[in-house]
Design a protein around this motif. Structure first.
Motif, PDB file in Angstrom:
ATOM      1  N   ARG A  76       7.042 -14.042   8.833  1.00  0.00           N
ATOM      2  CA  ARG A  76       5.831 -14.632   8.279  1.00  0.00           C
ATOM      3  C   ARG A  76       5.390 -15.828   9.098  1.00  0.00           C
ATOM      4  NH1 ARG A  76       6.210 -14.940   1.791  1.00  0.00           N
ATOM      5  NH2 ARG A  76       4.452 -13.590   1.505  1.00  0.00           N
ATOM      6  N   PHE A  77       6.368 -16.659   9.433  1.00  0.00           N
ATOM      7  CA  PHE A  77       6.069 -17.881  10.151  1.00  0.00           C
ATOM      8  C   PHE A  77       5.359 -17.580  11.466  1.00  0.00           C
ATOM      9  CE2 PHE A  77       6.914 -21.381  12.976  1.00  0.00           C
ATOM     10  CZ  PHE A  77       6.731 -22.484  12.173  1.00  0.00           C
ATOM     11  N   PHE A  78       5.882 -16.603  12.193  1.00  0.00           N
ATOM     12  CA  PHE A  78       5.283 -16.320  13.503  1.00  0.00           C
ATOM     13  C   PHE A  78       3.977 -15.562  13.389  1.00  0.00           C
ATOM     14  CE2 PHE A  78       9.529 -17.410  14.975  1.00  0.00           C
ATOM     15  CZ  PHE A  78       9.170 -18.314  15.951  1.00  0.00           C
ATOM     16  N   LYS A  79       3.728 -14.994  12.198  1.00  0.00           N
ATOM     17  CA  LYS A  79       2.426 -14.355  12.001  1.00  0.00           C
ATOM     18  C   LYS A  79       1.373 -15.388  11.619  1.00  0.00           C
ATOM     19  CE  LYS A  79       3.672  -9.730  10.544  1.00  0.00           C
ATOM     20  NZ  LYS A  79       4.172  -9.111   9.307  1.00  0.00           N
ATOM     21  N   GLY A  80       1.813 -16.634  11.442  1.00  0.00           N
ATOM     22  CA  GLY A  80       0.864 -17.684  11.072  1.00  0.00           C
ATOM     23  C   GLY A  80       0.723 -17.837   9.576  1.00  0.00           C
ATOM     24  N   ASP A  81       1.494 -17.094   8.805  1.00  0.00           N
ATOM     25  CA  ASP A  81       1.432 -17.217   7.353  1.00  0.00           C
ATOM     26  C   ASP A  81       2.542 -18.157   6.908  1.00  0.00           C
ATOM     27  OD1 ASP A  81       1.366 -16.944   4.668  1.00  0.00           O
ATOM     28  OD2 ASP A  81       2.115 -14.898   4.616  1.00  0.00           O
ATOM     29  N   TRP A  82       2.191 -19.436   6.801  1.00  0.00           N
ATOM     30  CA  TRP A  82       3.217 -20.420   6.472  1.00  0.00           C
ATOM     31  C   TRP A  82       3.254 -20.705   4.984  1.00  0.00           C
ATOM     32  CZ3 TRP A  82       3.389 -24.767  10.724  1.00  0.00           C
ATOM     33  CH2 TRP A  82       3.482 -24.163  11.980  1.00  0.00           C
ATOM     34  N   GLY A  83       2.543 -19.911   4.257  1.00  0.00           N
ATOM     35  CA  GLY A  83       2.542 -20.102   2.820  1.00  0.00           C
ATOM     36  C   GLY A  83       1.437 -21.036   2.380  1.00  0.00           C
ATOM     37  N   ILE A  84       1.339 -21.195   1.073  1.00  0.00           N
ATOM     38  CA  ILE A  84       0.315 -22.040   0.472  1.00  0.00           C
ATOM     39  C   ILE A  84       0.999 -23.316   0.006  1.00  0.00           C
ATOM     40  CG2 ILE A  84      -1.399 -22.208  -1.346  1.00  0.00           C
ATOM     41  CD1 ILE A  84      -2.149 -19.944   0.316  1.00  0.00           C
ATOM     42  N   SER A  85       0.393 -24.440   0.334  1.00  0.00           N
ATOM     43  CA  SER A  85       0.951 -25.711  -0.119  1.00  0.00           C
ATOM     44  C   SER A  85       0.941 -25.762  -1.643  1.00  0.00           C
ATOM     45  CB  SER A  85       0.129 -26.855   0.449  1.00  0.00           C
ATOM     46  OG  SER A  85       0.309 -27.999  -0.327  1.00  0.00           O
TER      47      SER A  85
END
Lengths: 338, 307, 553
Positions: A76-85
């Protein structure tokens, strides 16, 4: 000069470091008390809360074994999806980048002040080692290193405010909508749109905090130069150059200082990381946006996606900075081969 | 170790005062701070908790001067009182041992961990070397404040989060320094001879490498401890209220951070704790500088050491 | 020898130059704000427009009008409108998007909508958008358990009668006008949001993300231009708002910047600097000084109060007499002066003054000898109690320290634990699982969602395991307030009477008590800003209705 080998090595080590940060933080979260799924689902209440938490659990992959979870997390991280704050409900990556830009603006201005001034004063100190100049400079640099910058910032902010200098924030509120945001940094934006008065306003507001952040790297440069340059000045080639009748200042700046560039560049690569602490505190005092204020606002809410993202991004940033300082070292010092 | 060596070391130590004024000033400041912190550990002139108003009566009965909020520095309260009527001098005294213990603990543990990591990276087998180098590189890029924030959210609030964060970010520097020194040492003849004679690596490490590396790193550590102190203070200044368990904890950085809101009216609340941070850090830095200069033979030869 | 002085001179010159630049340029910078418009015509927004900066202390937690249940109201209150507003001070409704409403029967209400209301994207207000916004709020709460949708619990469905009328069909009688004027979960927005995210599902997560990315489809007097929840939100005047003629305020701000400034010192700096025009979080001890500097303060009586709750499932606070002894030991007279520094009103019972259901004289008196006698009678001494408060709230910290010093006289040691809000909540909820791990005392700061006494009293209901941090279970009490709530839509007088009886039970059992009703100061520069009366509404915490602000420049 820059072999492909070096670039590959750098990229690989950066990659491994980022992986390390991700794995480490994920394991810490995994073993920490509290249920991430509960927070992810928005802390649901009411009759359907259990189901919502279950759904969030499977969405986060918390029902899978740890190694798979880590894999998903990294992916996820490398796909740019770092989650929602959790606190701000916006994608972590956009919150972090816009705040990091604000902090970097301050940091870079500070280093633009610190490096030339530090080198100049350091050379002075080394040239006049033992004289009054040196003693004064040594005392000043020792004081600036040992005085907490946030404390100096508090005193300076009170003092400048009494003089009527505009200090608060990054830009006057009436200018906020006048320029369009391209880079997120008001200084660059105002140059791009060619508005001098906004540039001056942004500069006035950035200078006092930047000077305070600059104190530490500047004093450190002075100290390093003071020790090592005076050592250099007694090396044979410098002595010889002086005996040939070359002007003293030219010898120092042309030859002796050149030998110091690698050390200075390495030093600033290091202090750049250290100065982020100063930036964070000083920002808070002057009411500027940036990672300092973001951290302050995120901690009470246990907003770990944001803080982990911040950790990873600042990590990457410092790898970049260190790489730059490495490159400067190679350019300036022909002996270093990588 | 016989008595002559001890005596010799003692005279060498006393000589430091003669050679370097920095060292003597730094040493004096630190001795004063240590005494203050010991006093603060056992007793303070006033209680630490906020009183409110009710206990004013009890205090009068005990013959103590009143503790009203926002008292200017005066004879009863040397540094004044804060918004809850707490005596600032008492709080600073207690803060002194907190600050010193934290700093010393962080520096010592980081040095110990750093030496272990550095030797593992520079003088062991391939696999451990690789792992250690990457570990050092990983830890070196992490900014301490962000790590402290992350630890607070993950392991929870308290001093330990900040201390762990600082150990994790300072130890790689000592590891890197150790690594460089070990690399240099390995090239020297006596280590090579040791290896050739078939001594085990453990023996070489404990007999030759650590004794050669440790003093250099310790001197470095003393200079750094000033920065460590300031870093603790900065982190607690910014996130102290959110990261420490008790709001009553008289941490210097936290007192400054809390008092800043009163800076324009009741300046002493954040001024004096800040001054103490500054003085302690100055003492540590002067101490470190003095030691470096005094122990560096090159400098001793050429320069009369000025203040 | 001359060389020696050059560096010193240079350093001095540099410092002087920097100071000179800093000192002289701001003066030049003040003037351009007036002359600028001619220079910057081409840009869409001219700087001559009236800008107001409002400093708020907490980050915005979200701006989805149907889900947001926290600080987002500061933005939402200006961007969206409910069907009607309720003014608790005058106890009257103010029409907003609905111009009139009437009860058809016990379970049906008709609302007539205002004609010609335009949303910020140009679409018109229809009955369909009312149904969409309210049902979205209700369904999201029912399906996902988040948001303030529970206020619509009594609602069965909404029927669109024609273009300008909607019918609310209820499952049981409820005071729908009060609910429709709720501060949370009652905002109306356009159905066009479905087109923007390209979905037909009312529950789609994409709608929420669309809102949170800083866009809006409200009908309020301001629209969102830029949204950074951690630092600033910029609002722009919406010229086509239906109410500009009614408000008749030609000096309303054109641009509103809601700046998030946590640090009180920074808010003060900004205020003195002229970069902030209205501040909310300046330390109260400094306010007298601000008056001297020519600033003015609007003190808003709020419904924000601090409720001290006892853990009734843990020794020794499970003994009613112990709780009473503690309450007798609190110096109530100095709470307002010391803990709240004058910015509060002595509280009574649980419900704040001015709010429906307020009961007078449910107060304990400071009587330390009585407290001592009670404890002596129970043979309790030398105990240690835990008190959990929210960190960063000056008032709670000061109250806690007052309580601590006061209980010391009874040989009770109080351990003050200040935690962030989330963790306070966790500790509070623990009372239902492990009562011995939950703190003896906890302070819950509370403000209402919509004006019903039930909102305050429900926090001691045994069903409310989320907010009932006392662990209090009393079937008589539960039944009383439940019945009163049901009765609200039928016989309001009777239900208020029942709420009063319920509060007396709580007072008798000494389970929870309000410490103080807080007063919120807004510090501003009277030479720059005029507050009209309607600018503040205590139901909307921290919301300034900027259409009622006049900017003098």
């Amino acid at each position: 000069m820059f072999s492909l080998n070096y670039i590959i090595k750098r990229v690989v080590s950066a990659f491994i470091v980022v992986l390390g940060i991700l794995v480490l933080t994920y394991i810490l979260i995994y073993f920490s008390p509290g249920n991430p799924a509960y927070t992810w689902a928005g802390r649901p209440r009411g009759p359907r809360a259990e189901e919502a938490i279950k759904a969030a659990e499977s969405e986060l992959g918390l029902d899978k074994p740890l190694y798979l979870q880590i894999y998903i997390h990294i992916n996820r991280f490398f796909k740019g999806d770092w989650g929602i704050s959790l606190r701000f409900k916006q994608p972590v990556i956009s919150v972090i980048t816009r705040n990091l830009v604000a902090s970097l603006e301050l940091l870079i201005v500070a280093f633009f002040i610190a490096i030339p001034l530090g080198i100049f004063l350091g050379v002075m100190s080394a040239l006049y080692r033992g004289y009054l100049v040196d003693k004064v400079l040594y005392t000043i640099s020792a004081l600036f290193i040992s005085f907490p910058r946030f404390w100096i910032a508090i005193l300076l902010s009170v003092f400048l405010q009494m003089l009527g200098v505009n200090l608060f924030g990054r830009i006057a509120p009436s200018y906020m909508l006048v320029i369009e945001s391209v880079s997120g940094s008001y200084i660059i934006d105002s140059i791009i749109s060619g508005k001098a008065e906004i540039f001056i306003d942004a500069l006035i507001r950035i200078l006092p905090p930047a000077i305070i952040v600059a104190l530490y790297p500047m004093s450190l440069t002075v100290r390093v130069l003071r020790y090592s340059l005076s050592e250099k000045l007694y090396e044979e080639y410098v002595k010889q150059a002086i005996s040939f009748g070359l002007p003293r200042s030219r010898v120092v700046y042309r030859y002796a200082l050149r030998g110091m560039v690698p050390a200075i560049s390495q030093l600033h690569g290091i202090t750049f990381a250290y100065s982020i602490v100063d930036v964070a505190t000083v920002e808070n005092i002057f009411g500027r946006d940036g990672i300092g204020s973001t951290i302050v606002k995120a901690i009470p809410y246990n907003d770990y996606p944001l803080i982990i993202g911040l950790l990873a991004l600042t990590g990457i940033l410092f790898i970049v900075v260190n790489t730059i300082s490495d490159i400067i070292q190679i350019v300036s010092d022909p002996r270093v081969r990588i | 170790m016989n008595s002559r060596i001890v005596e010799g070391r003692l005279t060498a130590f006393l000589n430091l005062f003669k050679i370097s004024r920095k060292f003597s000033i730094g040493f004096t400041i630190m001795v004063i701070m240590a005494i203050l912190s010991i006093i603060g550990f056992f007793n303070t002139p006033y209680h630490l908790e906020g009183w409110g108003i009710v206990t004013e009566e009890t205090m009068k009965r005990q013959g103590l001067p009143p503790c009203l909020p926002f008292n200017c520095p005066n004879i009863n309260h040397v540094f004044g009182t804060d918004d809850m009527g707490r005596d600032l001098f008492s709080r600073i005294l207690v803060g002194a041992h907190l600050a010193l213990i934290q700093t010393v603990a962080i520096v010592f543990i980081s040095i110990a961990l750093g030496i272990i990591m550095g030797i593992a990276a520079g003088y062991s087998n391939m696999v451990i070397e690789k792992i250690s180098t990457y570990l050092i590189e990983l830890l070196i890029v992490i900014p301490s404040m962000v790590l402290a924030a992350a630890l607070v959210t993950i392991i929870g609030r308290g001093i330990q989060s900040v201390v762990i964060a600082l150990i994790a970010t300072w130890s790689p520097w000592y590891a890197r320094l150790t690594y460089i020194l070990v690399r240099q040492l390995r090239e020297l003849d006596f280590i090579k001879i040791c290896e050739a004679m078939g001594f085990t690596k453990t023996y070489t490490i404990f007999r030759h490498i650590i004794p050669n590396v440790a003093p250099i790193i310790f001197v470095e550590g003393i200079t750094d401890s000033g920065s460590v102190l300031i870093e603790i203070a900065s982190i607690n200044f910014l996130i102290g209220v959110a990261s420490l368990t008790s709001i009553d904890l008289p941490d210097w950085g936290m007192i400054v951070g809390y008092g800043i809101r009163y800076i324009r009216t009741f300046w002493w609340i954040s001024f004096f704790p800040g001054l103490f941070i500054a003085l302690t850090a100055l003492g540590l830095i002067l101490l470190g500088d003095g030691l470096t200069e005094a122990l560096s033979p090159w400098l001793r030869r050429r320069w009369r050491l000025w203040f | 020898m001359k060389l020696k002085y050059i560096p010193l001179i240079l350093v001095v010159i540099i410092i002087v130059a920097i100071m000179g630049v800093l000192y002289t340029i701001p003066k030049r910078e003040v003037a351009p704000t007036i002359t600028l418009p001619t220079e910057t015509k081409p840009t869409p927004i001219q700087p001559s427009r009236k800008v107001i900066v409002y400093a708020y202390r907490d980050a915005i937690t979200g701006i989805d009008p149907s889900i947001e249940f926290d600080t987002g109201i500061v933005v939402l209150g200006n961007v969206y409108e409910p069907l009607l507003y309720y003014d608790p001070i005058k106890d009257e409704f103010k029409p907003a998007l609905a111009i009139s409403w009437s009860k058809v029967n016990e379970t049906a209400w008709v609302f007539n909508l205002r004609r010609g209301v335009v949303f910020h994207d140009g679409t018109l207000l229809t009955g369909e958008s009312v149904r969409f916004s309210i049902m979205r709020s209700k369904l999201i709460y029912e399906e996902k358990g988040i948001g303030p949708g529970w206020i619509w619990d009594s609602l069965e469905d909404i029927y669109v009668i024609n273009e300008t009328a909607v019918l609310f069909k209820l499952r049981y009688p409820a005071p729908i006008p009060l609910i429709a004027s709720s501060a949370y979960g009652a905002f109306i927005y356009s159905t066009s949001v479905l087109n923007y995210v390209n979905t037909t599902d009312i529950m789609d997560e994409k709608i929420r993300l669309w809102f949170e990315s800083g866009r809006d489809v409200g009908s309020g007097p301001y629209k969102i231009v830029s949204y950074k929840p951690e630092s600033e939100v910029i609002l722009e005047k919406f010229e086509e708002w239906w109410g500009w003629d009614i408000v008749n305020n030609t000096r309303a701000p054109d641009i509103v910047i809601i700046k998030i400034v946590e640090e009180p010192a920074a808010q003060e700096l900004g205020l003195l600097d002229g970069s902030i025009h209205i501040a909310t979080n300046v330390v109260k001890a400094n306010i007298p000084r601000m008056y001297k500097h020519g600033y003015d303060v609007v003190n808003q009586t709020t419904f924000h109060n601090y409720i001290l709750m006892f853990n009734v499932r843990r020794w020794p606070t499970n003994i009613t007499e112990v709780r009473k002894a503690i309450l007798y030991a609190i110096p109530w007279d100095s709470v307002v002066d010391f803990a709240f520094q004058g910015f509060g009103r002595s509280a009574s019972g649980i419900i704040p003054f001015g709010y429906p259901g307020y009961v007078e004289n449910l107060k304990y008196e400071y009587n330390i000898t009585k407290a001592r006698e009670i404890l002596k009678g129970l043979n309790i001494s030398n105990i240690k109690l835990e008190l959990v408060i929210v960190s960063g709230y000056e008032e709670e910290e000061r109250f806690a320290s007052l309580l601590k010093s006061s209980l010391k006289q009874l040989d009770i040691d109080v351990d003050i634990i200040a935690l962030p809000w989330e963790q306070v909540k966790e500790r509070g909820v623990a009372v239902w699982r492990e009562a011995d791990k939950a703190p003896h005392m906890i302070i819950n700061d509370w403000w209402p969602t919509y004006p019903t006494p039930y909102d305050y009293l429900y926090i001691l209901h045994s069903n409310d395991i989320e907010w009932n941090w006392s662990g209090y279970e009393n079937p008589e009490y539960d039944e009383l307030i439940d019945n009163a709530f049901q009765l609200e839509g039928i016989d309001y007088e009777q239900s208020i009477e029942m709420y009063r009886r319920a509060q007396e039970i709580i007072f008798r059992d000494a389970v929870a008590i309000s410490i103080c009703d807080s007063i919120q100061p807004y510090i501003y520069d009277p030479e720059k800003i005029v507050f009209r009366n309607d600018a503040l509404n205590p139901i909307y915490m921290f919301v300034i209705f900027f259409q009622y602000i006049e900017v003098i420049s």
